[in-house]
Design a protein around this motif. Structure first.
Motif, PDB file in Angstrom:
ATOM      1  N   THR A  97       0.817  -1.224   0.000  1.00  0.00           N
ATOM      2  CA  THR A  97       0.000   0.000   0.000  1.00  0.00           C
ATOM      3  C   THR A  97       0.845   1.267   0.000  1.00  0.00           C
ATOM      4  OG1 THR A  97      -0.118  -0.055   2.414  1.00  0.00           O
ATOM      5  CG2 THR A  97      -1.887  -1.155   1.213  1.00  0.00           C
ATOM      6  N   LEU A  98       2.172   1.119  -0.100  1.00  0.00           N
ATOM      7  CA  LEU A  98       3.057   2.284  -0.117  1.00  0.00           C
ATOM      8  C   LEU A  98       3.238   2.804  -1.540  1.00  0.00           C
ATOM      9  CD1 LEU A  98       5.742   1.024   2.420  1.00  0.00           C
ATOM     10  CD2 LEU A  98       3.726   2.442   2.864  1.00  0.00           C
ATOM     11  N   GLU A  99       3.922   3.937  -1.667  1.00  0.00           N
ATOM     12  CA  GLU A  99       4.128   4.525  -2.976  1.00  0.00           C
ATOM     13  C   GLU A  99       5.147   3.707  -3.772  1.00  0.00           C
ATOM     14  OE1 GLU A  99       4.069   6.179  -0.174  1.00  0.00           O
ATOM     15  OE2 GLU A  99       2.207   7.317  -0.456  1.00  0.00           O
ATOM     16  N   ALA A 100       5.003   3.739  -5.097  1.00  0.00           N
ATOM     17  CA  ALA A 100       5.944   3.040  -5.968  1.00  0.00           C
ATOM     18  C   ALA A 100       7.349   3.590  -5.772  1.00  0.00           C
ATOM     19  CB  ALA A 100       5.517   3.197  -7.425  1.00  0.00           C
ATOM     20  N   GLY A 101       8.338   2.698  -5.831  1.00  0.00           N
ATOM     21  CA  GLY A 101       9.730   3.114  -5.708  1.00  0.00           C
ATOM     22  C   GLY A 101      10.241   3.241  -4.295  1.00  0.00           C
ATOM     23  N   HIS A 102       9.430   2.866  -3.314  1.00  0.00           N
ATOM     24  CA  HIS A 102       9.838   3.033  -1.917  1.00  0.00           C
ATOM     25  C   HIS A 102      10.808   1.954  -1.457  1.00  0.00           C
ATOM     26  CE1 HIS A 102       7.907  -0.461  -0.002  1.00  0.00           C
ATOM     27  NE2 HIS A 102       7.152  -0.419  -1.078  1.00  0.00           N
ATOM     28  N   TYR A 103      10.844   0.805  -2.118  1.00  0.00           N
ATOM     29  CA  TYR A 103      11.510  -0.383  -1.573  1.00  0.00           C
ATOM     30  C   TYR A 103      13.027  -0.220  -1.443  1.00  0.00           C
ATOM     31  CZ  TYR A 103      12.964  -5.256  -1.083  1.00  0.00           C
ATOM     32  OH  TYR A 103      13.533  -6.425  -0.645  1.00  0.00           O
ATOM     33  N   ASP A 104      13.535  -0.582  -0.287  1.00  0.00           N
ATOM     34  CA  ASP A 104      14.971  -0.585  -0.010  1.00  0.00           C
ATOM     35  C   ASP A 104      15.269  -1.798   0.858  1.00  0.00           C
ATOM     36  OD1 ASP A 104      17.593  -0.213   0.655  1.00  0.00           O
ATOM     37  OD2 ASP A 104      17.319   1.737   1.600  1.00  0.00           O
ATOM     38  N   PRO A 105      15.852  -2.855   0.295  1.00  0.00           N
ATOM     39  CA  PRO A 105      16.071  -4.083   1.067  1.00  0.00           C
ATOM     40  C   PRO A 105      16.995  -3.898   2.268  1.00  0.00           C
ATOM     41  CG  PRO A 105      17.268  -4.148  -1.011  1.00  0.00           C
ATOM     42  CD  PRO A 105      16.363  -2.961  -1.079  1.00  0.00           C
ATOM     43  N   ASP A 106      17.831  -2.860   2.242  1.00  0.00           N
ATOM     44  CA  ASP A 106      18.750  -2.632   3.368  1.00  0.00           C
ATOM     45  C   ASP A 106      18.100  -1.860   4.508  1.00  0.00           C
ATOM     46  OD1 ASP A 106      20.815  -3.942   2.023  1.00  0.00           O
ATOM     47  OD2 ASP A 106      21.340  -2.099   0.924  1.00  0.00           O
ATOM     48  N   ASP A 107      16.945  -1.277   4.257  1.00  0.00           N
ATOM     49  CA  ASP A 107      16.247  -0.512   5.301  1.00  0.00           C
ATOM     50  C   ASP A 107      15.238  -1.427   5.970  1.00  0.00           C
ATOM     51  OD1 ASP A 107      15.142   1.365   6.940  1.00  0.00           O
ATOM     52  OD2 ASP A 107      14.226   2.546   5.329  1.00  0.00           O
ATOM     53  N   LYS A 108      15.711  -2.261   6.880  1.00  0.00           N
ATOM     54  CA  LYS A 108      14.858  -3.259   7.513  1.00  0.00           C
ATOM     55  C   LYS A 108      13.988  -2.634   8.602  1.00  0.00           C
ATOM     56  CE  LYS A 108      18.233  -6.932   6.730  1.00  0.00           C
ATOM     57  NZ  LYS A 108      19.069  -7.994   7.359  1.00  0.00           N
ATOM     58  N   PRO A 109      12.716  -3.007   8.648  1.00  0.00           N
ATOM     59  CA  PRO A 109      11.820  -2.443   9.663  1.00  0.00           C
ATOM     60  C   PRO A 109      11.977  -3.151  11.003  1.00  0.00           C
ATOM     61  CG  PRO A 109      10.628  -3.978   8.304  1.00  0.00           C
ATOM     62  CD  PRO A 109      12.010  -3.899   7.718  1.00  0.00           C
ATOM     63  N   PRO A 110      11.761  -2.455  12.097  1.00  0.00           N
ATOM     64  CA  PRO A 110      11.712  -3.129  13.401  1.00  0.00           C
ATOM     65  C   PRO A 110      10.565  -4.133  13.393  1.00  0.00           C
ATOM     66  CG  PRO A 110      11.884  -0.752  13.643  1.00  0.00           C
ATOM     67  CD  PRO A 110      11.582  -1.021  12.206  1.00  0.00           C
TER      68      PRO A 110
END
Length: 208
Positions: free
Chosen positions: A165-178
């Motif tokens: 449901t986020l905006e296109a292009g947001h993905y960053d595999p190194d930015d891991k969520p808590p």
């Protein structure tokens, strides 16, 4: 008789629509429908003719004469109706014109319904949805305004397909969520689900 007339008109329009969908030329469709209608009237005329001489004997000779005259009049009227329906052959009948008017009316109602539906979604549904939720995405999709959203998808524990449901292009595999508080970070998110592109059940945004 009104219900039969309504049913007959609806059946006639439906038949023309089906023939049109199958590529049958309008003139040929008219021939078929005219033949069916003329045949139906001819069948009714045959039944009426059989009533000739069937007046109850107890009602007297005068009644019998009037009965037979009535049978003749109705029979002749039905023959005229059958002739009229049969004369529609070879050209666009009223049925095809009725169909065109009917289809135009249906399309106008559909356009009006779509406008009303869009207004309802925009004014009543969308304001009640929260950002970055599946409900909001669905509302935006209904409005045709979800083109800027991510298209990555996966399956949740119930086996249901969910879409980011986020905006296109947001993905960053190194930015891991808590993991505990469920903040999306740079991974994909849909309501309480968070995932990256490496899972077997995932369809990455980049692949679409």
């Amino acid at each position: 008789m009104g219900q039969y007339q309504t049913a007959g008109v609806n059946a006639r329009l439906r038949l023309f629509a089906l023939l049109e969908e199958q590529g049958v030329p309008a003139s040929e469709a008219d021939d078929l429908v005219a033949a069916l209608e003329a045949g139906a009237v001819a069948g009714a005329q045959s039944e009426v003719v059989e009533l000739d001489g069937m007046a109850p004997a107890s009602r007297g000779e005068a009644f019998a004469d009037g009965w037979d005259d009535g049978v003749t009049a109705v029979s002749e009227a039905l023959v005229g109706i059958a002739d009229r329906d049969w004369s529609r052959r070879g050209g666009r009948s009223a049925g095809a014109a009725e169909l065109a008017v009917h289809l135009a009316d249906v399309r106008q109602r559909e356009r009006t319904d779509l406008v009303q539906l869009e207004r309802f979604v925009r004014e009543s549904v969308l304001p009640r949805t929260h950002p970055h939720t599946t409900a909001r995405r669905r509302a935006l999709e209904a409005l045709g305004e979800a083109g800027g959203l991510c298209t990555a998808r996966t399956r949740n524990s119930d086996g249901d397909i969910i879409v980011c449901t986020l905006e296109a292009g947001h993905y960053d595999p190194d930015d891991k969520p808590p993991f505990k508080d469920g903040k999306p970070g740079g991974w994909h998110k849909a309501d309480a689900s968070i995932w990256n592109d490496l899972g077997a059940a995932c369809i990455p945004h980049a692949a679409l």
